[in-house]
Design a protein around this motif. Structure first.
Motif, mmCIF file in Angstrom:
data_model
loop_
_atom_site.group_PDB
_atom_site.id
_atom_site.type_symbol
_atom_site.label_atom_id
_atom_site.label_comp_id
_atom_site.label_asym_id
_atom_site.label_seq_id
_atom_site.Cartn_x
_atom_site.Cartn_y
_atom_site.Cartn_z
ATOM 1 N N ILE A 146 46.536 -11.811 -29.635
ATOM 2 C CA ILE A 146 47.233 -10.530 -29.499
ATOM 3 C C ILE A 146 48.736 -10.738 -29.706
ATOM 4 C CG2 ILE A 146 47.947 -8.787 -27.809
ATOM 5 C CD1 ILE A 146 45.082 -8.911 -26.684
ATOM 6 N N ILE A 147 49.275 -11.789 -29.094
ATOM 7 C CA ILE A 147 50.701 -12.110 -29.280
ATOM 8 C C ILE A 147 50.998 -12.403 -30.750
ATOM 9 C CG2 ILE A 147 52.504 -13.797 -28.741
ATOM 10 C CD1 ILE A 147 51.192 -14.064 -25.947
ATOM 11 N N LEU A 148 50.095 -13.148 -31.400
ATOM 12 C CA LEU A 148 50.256 -13.452 -32.826
ATOM 13 C C LEU A 148 50.231 -12.169 -33.660
ATOM 14 C CD1 LEU A 148 50.434 -15.517 -35.135
ATOM 15 C CD2 LEU A 148 47.930 -15.644 -35.094
ATOM 16 N N ARG A 205 65.023 2.681 -40.635
ATOM 17 C CA ARG A 205 64.884 2.421 -39.197
ATOM 18 C C ARG A 205 63.975 3.461 -38.550
ATOM 19 N NH1 ARG A 205 70.254 1.469 -35.702
ATOM 20 N NH2 ARG A 205 70.312 -0.283 -37.182
ATOM 21 N N GLU A 206 64.061 4.704 -39.031
ATOM 22 C CA GLU A 206 63.227 5.764 -38.475
ATOM 23 C C GLU A 206 61.746 5.502 -38.754
ATOM 24 O OE1 GLU A 206 62.581 10.621 -38.884
ATOM 25 O OE2 GLU A 206 64.312 9.630 -39.822
ATOM 26 N N ALA A 207 61.441 5.068 -39.984
ATOM 27 C CA ALA A 207 60.051 4.775 -40.347
ATOM 28 C C ALA A 207 59.528 3.574 -39.556
ATOM 29 C CB ALA A 207 59.940 4.510 -41.842
ATOM 30 N N GLY A 208 60.408 2.582 -39.364
ATOM 31 C CA GLY A 208 60.007 1.415 -38.579
ATOM 32 C C GLY A 208 59.719 1.769 -37.135
ATOM 33 N N GLY A 209 60.583 2.623 -36.564
ATOM 34 C CA GLY A 209 60.365 3.053 -35.184
ATOM 35 C C GLY A 209 59.095 3.859 -35.033
ATOM 36 N N LYS A 210 58.808 4.689 -36.034
ATOM 37 C CA LYS A 210 57.586 5.493 -35.998
ATOM 38 C C LYS A 210 56.348 4.609 -36.076
ATOM 39 C CE LYS A 210 55.422 9.506 -38.187
ATOM 40 N NZ LYS A 210 55.519 10.505 -39.286
ATOM 41 N N LEU A 227 55.721 -6.957 -35.715
ATOM 42 C CA LEU A 227 57.184 -6.867 -35.642
ATOM 43 C C LEU A 227 57.826 -7.350 -36.938
ATOM 44 C CD1 LEU A 227 57.851 -8.100 -31.987
ATOM 45 C CD2 LEU A 227 58.163 -5.783 -32.872
ATOM 46 N N HIS A 228 57.275 -8.406 -37.521
ATOM 47 C CA HIS A 228 57.789 -8.920 -38.795
ATOM 48 C C HIS A 228 57.693 -7.846 -39.873
ATOM 49 C CE1 HIS A 228 58.703 -11.699 -42.028
ATOM 50 N NE2 HIS A 228 57.549 -11.419 -42.620
ATOM 51 N N ALA A 229 56.561 -7.120 -39.903
ATOM 52 C CA ALA A 229 56.378 -6.064 -40.897
ATOM 53 C C ALA A 229 57.321 -4.889 -40.636
ATOM 54 C CB ALA A 229 54.927 -5.588 -40.882
ATOM 55 N N VAL A 230 57.491 -4.538 -39.362
ATOM 56 C CA VAL A 230 58.344 -3.399 -39.008
ATOM 57 C C VAL A 230 59.794 -3.679 -39.381
ATOM 58 C CG1 VAL A 230 59.320 -2.113 -37.049
ATOM 59 C CG2 VAL A 230 56.850 -2.498 -37.189
ATOM 60 N N PHE A 260 47.505 -4.093 -36.410
ATOM 61 C CA PHE A 260 48.008 -4.988 -37.460
ATOM 62 C C PHE A 260 47.623 -4.473 -38.843
ATOM 63 C CE2 PHE A 260 46.657 -8.449 -40.318
ATOM 64 C CZ PHE A 260 47.886 -9.005 -40.617
ATOM 65 N N VAL A 261 46.364 -4.096 -39.020
ATOM 66 C CA VAL A 261 45.891 -3.593 -40.310
ATOM 67 C C VAL A 261 46.576 -2.272 -40.651
ATOM 68 C CG1 VAL A 261 43.881 -2.729 -41.574
ATOM 69 C CG2 VAL A 261 43.660 -4.760 -40.121
ATOM 70 N N ALA A 262 46.737 -1.381 -39.641
ATOM 71 C CA ALA A 262 47.347 -0.069 -39.879
ATOM 72 C C ALA A 262 48.779 -0.192 -40.373
ATOM 73 C CB ALA A 262 47.297 0.753 -38.595
ATOM 74 N N ILE A 263 49.505 -1.219 -39.917
ATOM 75 C CA ILE A 263 50.914 -1.363 -40.285
ATOM 76 C C ILE A 263 51.094 -2.234 -41.537
ATOM 77 C CG2 ILE A 263 53.114 -2.374 -39.506
ATOM 78 C CD1 ILE A 263 52.458 -1.280 -36.726
#
Length: 314
Positions: free
Chosen positions: A216-218, A233-238, A224-227, A125-128
């Motif tokens: 964990i689900i939260l 789309r490529e950056a999000g997938g990465k 997913l909200h951040a992605v 979560f922190v990394a993203i």
């Protein structure tokens, strides 16, 4: 309410049945159990050595992985040798105090593993969400505090188990229909009112595995909200691919628990030997699979392993 006419006083030793109904197949069961033990010990020891030697892996995600490997090694060390003793040498006797020790340590390591998986979800979560502040937020002192919190919770939640079991004065039998001293397995052969013990058992599940799985689900909901907010789309997938190993481990770790809970809620009663085999999977499969998953799916770990093989080949 468990009552019995011919009760016995608290025994000095219990007898572990292994896998009831499949005693004749204990020799066959010992083979996968032994292989799991060997693979787990080698895989997790390799993970620890690689992280220790490779300075570039001294990052929060890999330090958390090292904590997970330590707990996995501890978990299989307190479960598998006793099971192999039952399967190979028919060493089914276990003293009451040794039973109490198993009753504390086995679920404690399981609860610790669940807590570390929650910490790893927070790491993702922190990394993203905060990539530029990642190493600042998850500094070494924070990781130490997280490790202490995981340890403290496990001790606090599981310490009552041997204390409550010690107070059980009479039993229906001295035979435990399990391959290890599980708290509820001992409680179910006790005489008298066991409702408080059942409530405590449920409380342990809710305050440990249930709590961790909820958060964990939260965490992954927020990930997913951040992605989805990333324009590319490529950056999000990465970004999402960095969670792949952790998601595999989570699915492997929690699926047997969820399966058992759903089976009980829906009123499906499994045969005792099936239930015991599934319960053993809680403690055996994740510790074996964790280093394999991270070794195969994590680029830094994979490159380090391949480098070691090349050095040996040359």
């Amino acid at each position: 309410m468990s009552s019995c006419n011919n009760s016995i006083p608290q025994p000095l030793t219990f007898v572990l049945a292994g896998i009831p109904g499949l005693e004749s197949s204990h020799g066959w069961f010992s083979v996968p159990f032994f292989l799991v033990f060997v693979i787990t010990m080698i895989g997790n020891a390799a993970i620890l050595c690689i992280i220790w030697v490779e300075k570039s892996l001294h990052e929060p995600v890999f330090l958390l992985l090292a904590m997970l490997s330590v707990v996995d090694l501890s978990l299989v060390s307190v479960t598998v040798p006793r099971m192999l003793g039952i399967f190979w040498m028919n060493a089914k006797d276990i003293s009451f105090n040794a039973c109490l020790a198993q009753m504390f340590f086995i679920p404690s390591f399981y609860v610790m593993e669940s807590g570390i998986l929650l910490a790893m979800a927070f790491d993702r979560f922190v990394a993203i969400w905060y990539p530029l502040r990642y190493t600042t937020i998850l500094a070494n002192n924070i990781l130490v505090k997280m490790a202490l919190a995981v340890l403290t919770r496990a001790v606090a939640v599981l310490t009552p188990a041997p204390i409550l079991a010690k107070r059980l004065e009479s039993f229906q039998t001295h035979i435990i229909s399990y391959s290890y001293c599980a708290y509820m397995a001992v409680v179910q052969i006790a005489c008298g009112d066991i409702s408080n013990h059942i409530v405590y058992g449920l409380m342990v599940i809710v305050t440990s595995v249930g709590f961790d799985l909820l958060f964990i689900i939260l965490s992954y909901g927020l990930i997913l909200h951040a992605v989805f907010r990333i324009p590319s789309r490529e950056a999000g997938g990465k970004a999402l691919s960095t969670c792949g190993s952790h998601l595999c481990v989570i699915a492997l770790f929690y699926s047997p628990v969820v399966f058992s809970v759903l089976a009980q809620i829906l009123g499906y009663h499994m045969a005792p030997h099936i239930q015991i085999i599934i319960d053993n999977l809680y403690f055996l499969v994740p510790p074996m699979a964790n280093p394999l998953i991270y070794g195969a799916r994590t680029k830094q770990m994979r490159e380090r392993v391949l480098r070691i093989f090349r050095c040996h080949r040359n």
